[in-house]
Design a protein around this motif. Structure first.
Motif, PDB file in Angstrom:
ATOM      1  N   THR A  34     -42.672   8.039 -25.009  1.00  0.00           N
ATOM      2  CA  THR A  34     -43.246   9.339 -25.325  1.00  0.00           C
ATOM      3  C   THR A  34     -43.541  10.145 -24.062  1.00  0.00           C
ATOM      4  OG1 THR A  34     -44.221   8.496 -27.363  1.00  0.00           O
ATOM      5  CG2 THR A  34     -45.147  10.522 -26.469  1.00  0.00           C
ATOM      6  N   MET A  35     -43.244  11.439 -24.132  1.00  0.00           N
ATOM      7  CA  MET A  35     -43.630  12.384 -23.090  1.00  0.00           C
ATOM      8  C   MET A  35     -44.524  13.434 -23.730  1.00  0.00           C
ATOM      9  SD  MET A  35     -40.060  12.874 -20.975  1.00  0.00           S
ATOM     10  CE  MET A  35     -40.819  13.207 -19.384  1.00  0.00           C
ATOM     11  N   GLY A  36     -45.417  13.981 -22.946  1.00  0.00           N
ATOM     12  CA  GLY A  36     -46.322  14.954 -23.534  1.00  0.00           C
ATOM     13  C   GLY A  36     -46.944  15.883 -22.525  1.00  0.00           C
ATOM     14  N   TRP A  37     -47.592  16.883 -23.051  1.00  0.00           N
ATOM     15  CA  TRP A  37     -48.347  17.846 -22.259  1.00  0.00           C
ATOM     16  C   TRP A  37     -49.805  17.820 -22.704  1.00  0.00           C
ATOM     17  CZ3 TRP A  37     -46.428  20.324 -18.131  1.00  0.00           C
ATOM     18  CH2 TRP A  37     -45.033  20.391 -17.986  1.00  0.00           C
ATOM     19  N   TYR A  38     -50.687  17.758 -21.731  1.00  0.00           N
ATOM     20  CA  TYR A  38     -52.122  17.844 -21.946  1.00  0.00           C
ATOM     21  C   TYR A  38     -52.629  19.050 -21.161  1.00  0.00           C
ATOM     22  CZ  TYR A  38     -52.115  13.079 -23.849  1.00  0.00           C
ATOM     23  OH  TYR A  38     -51.884  11.962 -24.609  1.00  0.00           O
ATOM     24  N   ARG A  39     -53.836  19.487 -21.489  1.00  0.00           N
ATOM     25  CA  ARG A  39     -54.436  20.552 -20.715  1.00  0.00           C
ATOM     26  C   ARG A  39     -55.932  20.325 -20.591  1.00  0.00           C
ATOM     27  NH1 ARG A  39     -53.681  25.662 -24.939  1.00  0.00           N
ATOM     28  NH2 ARG A  39     -55.260  24.993 -26.468  1.00  0.00           N
ATOM     29  N   GLN A  40     -56.466  20.882 -19.518  1.00  0.00           N
ATOM     30  CA  GLN A  40     -57.903  20.782 -19.279  1.00  0.00           C
ATOM     31  C   GLN A  40     -58.401  22.124 -18.785  1.00  0.00           C
ATOM     32  OE1 GLN A  40     -59.143  17.573 -16.704  1.00  0.00           O
ATOM     33  NE2 GLN A  40     -61.194  17.601 -17.562  1.00  0.00           N
ATOM     34  N   ALA A  41     -59.278  22.723 -19.573  1.00  0.00           N
ATOM     35  CA  ALA A  41     -59.904  23.980 -19.193  1.00  0.00           C
ATOM     36  C   ALA A  41     -61.201  23.676 -18.450  1.00  0.00           C
ATOM     37  CB  ALA A  41     -60.179  24.819 -20.436  1.00  0.00           C
ATOM     38  N   PRO A  42     -61.692  24.614 -17.650  1.00  0.00           N
ATOM     39  CA  PRO A  42     -62.939  24.381 -16.908  1.00  0.00           C
ATOM     40  C   PRO A  42     -64.080  24.001 -17.838  1.00  0.00           C
ATOM     41  CG  PRO A  42     -61.842  26.354 -16.122  1.00  0.00           C
ATOM     42  CD  PRO A  42     -61.087  25.919 -17.340  1.00  0.00           C
ATOM     43  N   GLY A  58     -46.668  16.402 -27.937  1.00  0.00           N
ATOM     44  CA  GLY A  58     -45.989  15.188 -27.533  1.00  0.00           C
ATOM     45  C   GLY A  58     -44.624  15.096 -28.194  1.00  0.00           C
ATOM     46  N   ILE A  59     -43.736  14.317 -27.575  1.00  0.00           N
ATOM     47  CA  ILE A  59     -42.398  14.144 -28.123  1.00  0.00           C
ATOM     48  C   ILE A  59     -41.912  12.737 -27.796  1.00  0.00           C
ATOM     49  CG2 ILE A  59     -41.342  15.195 -26.056  1.00  0.00           C
ATOM     50  CD1 ILE A  59     -39.129  16.282 -27.944  1.00  0.00           C
ATOM     51  N   ALA A 114     -46.210  10.747 -19.250  1.00  0.00           N
ATOM     52  CA  ALA A 114     -45.047  10.004 -19.755  1.00  0.00           C
ATOM     53  C   ALA A 114     -45.354   8.519 -19.796  1.00  0.00           C
ATOM     54  CB  ALA A 114     -43.828  10.280 -18.887  1.00  0.00           C
ATOM     55  N   GLN A 115     -44.852   7.867 -20.806  1.00  0.00           N
ATOM     56  CA  GLN A 115     -44.939   6.409 -20.923  1.00  0.00           C
ATOM     57  C   GLN A 115     -43.602   5.853 -20.439  1.00  0.00           C
ATOM     58  OE1 GLN A 115     -45.801   6.085 -25.087  1.00  0.00           O
ATOM     59  NE2 GLN A 115     -47.995   6.327 -24.801  1.00  0.00           N
ATOM     60  N   ILE A 116     -43.639   5.199 -19.291  1.00  0.00           N
ATOM     61  CA  ILE A 116     -42.411   4.835 -18.590  1.00  0.00           C
ATOM     62  C   ILE A 116     -42.241   3.326 -18.493  1.00  0.00           C
ATOM     63  CG2 ILE A 116     -41.262   4.956 -16.342  1.00  0.00           C
ATOM     64  CD1 ILE A 116     -42.367   7.796 -16.094  1.00  0.00           C
ATOM     65  N   ILE A 117     -41.021   2.891 -18.745  1.00  0.00           N
ATOM     66  CA  ILE A 117     -40.653   1.489 -18.566  1.00  0.00           C
ATOM     67  C   ILE A 117     -39.961   1.363 -17.211  1.00  0.00           C
ATOM     68  CG2 ILE A 117     -39.322  -0.452 -19.496  1.00  0.00           C
ATOM     69  CD1 ILE A 117     -39.392   1.075 -22.210  1.00  0.00           C
ATOM     70  N   ASP A 158     -40.540  -4.640 -15.160  1.00  0.00           N
ATOM     71  CA  ASP A 158     -41.367  -5.094 -16.287  1.00  0.00           C
ATOM     72  C   ASP A 158     -40.873  -4.424 -17.564  1.00  0.00           C
ATOM     73  OD1 ASP A 158     -44.976  -5.229 -16.965  1.00  0.00           O
ATOM     74  OD2 ASP A 158     -43.227  -6.069 -18.004  1.00  0.00           O
ATOM     75  N   LEU A 159     -39.827  -4.972 -18.148  1.00  0.00           N
ATOM     76  CA  LEU A 159     -39.184  -4.326 -19.292  1.00  0.00           C
ATOM     77  C   LEU A 159     -39.960  -4.492 -20.589  1.00  0.00           C
ATOM     78  CD1 LEU A 159     -35.437  -5.168 -18.614  1.00  0.00           C
ATOM     79  CD2 LEU A 159     -36.765  -3.180 -17.911  1.00  0.00           C
ATOM     80  N   PHE A 160     -41.011  -5.305 -20.579  1.00  0.00           N
ATOM     81  CA  PHE A 160     -41.754  -5.567 -21.807  1.00  0.00           C
ATOM     82  C   PHE A 160     -43.027  -4.743 -21.909  1.00  0.00           C
ATOM     83  CE2 PHE A 160     -39.041  -8.799 -23.359  1.00  0.00           C
ATOM     84  CZ  PHE A 160     -38.554  -9.477 -22.257  1.00  0.00           C
ATOM     85  N   ALA A 161     -43.199  -3.818 -21.001  1.00  0.00           N
ATOM     86  CA  ALA A 161     -44.394  -2.977 -21.035  1.00  0.00           C
ATOM     87  C   ALA A 161     -44.019  -1.552 -20.663  1.00  0.00           C
ATOM     88  CB  ALA A 161     -45.451  -3.513 -20.073  1.00  0.00           C
ATOM     89  N   ASP A 162     -44.884  -0.616 -20.987  1.00  0.00           N
ATOM     90  CA  ASP A 162     -44.720   0.744 -20.503  1.00  0.00           C
ATOM     91  C   ASP A 162     -46.017   1.184 -19.830  1.00  0.00           C
ATOM     92  OD1 ASP A 162     -45.060   1.019 -23.760  1.00  0.00           O
ATOM     93  OD2 ASP A 162     -46.351   2.411 -22.662  1.00  0.00           O
TER      94      ASP A 162
END
Length: 122
Positions: free
Chosen positions: A33-41, A50-51, A97-100, A104-108
């Motif tokens: 999964t990849m995504g966008w988050y935001r943080q305002a003051p 997310g996608i 992003a959740q990256i492999i 370590d192919l068994f975790a992200d």
């Protein structure tokens, strides 16, 4: 070593549009999964969109119908098209992003970009 680099932020008037990009690079076997988050003051970081690797998307209620997330798996890139921007969209936008990794192919693992500022103001 894995890096996420965002681009595309800036100052825009209410009702305007911006397109954010985030490229993942480095020692990557795959990206879930990849995504966008935001943080305002003064506020907590929140999920914007997310996608999954298969293209399934989800959005925060506040951006539905205005923002569109997409990705190019061949380029390890995720985009956020933001239309009809409102002052309330002003925030620092972070790519996630959740990256492999090959070792370590068994975790992200969770990776974050450095953030890109979006300011919506007249």
């Amino acid at each position: 070593q894995v890096q996420l680099v965002e681009s595309g932020g800036g100052l825009v008037q209410p009702g305007g549009s911006l397109r954010l990009s985030c490229v993942a690079s480095g020692n990557i076997f795959g990206i879930k999964t990849m995504g966008w988050y935001r943080q305002a003051p003064g506020k907590q970081r929140e999920l914007v969109a997310g996608i999954t690797s298969g293209g399934t998307t989800n959005y925060a209620d506040s951006v539905k119908g205005r923002f569109t997330i997409s990705r190019d798996n061949a380029k390890n890139t995720v985009y956020l098209q933001m239309n009809s921007l409102e002052p309330e969209d002003t925030a620092v936008y972070y790519c996630n992003a959740q990256i492999i990794v090959p070792s370590d192919l068994f975790a992200d693992y969770d990776y974050w970009g450095q953030g890109t500022q979006v300011i919506v103001s007249s």
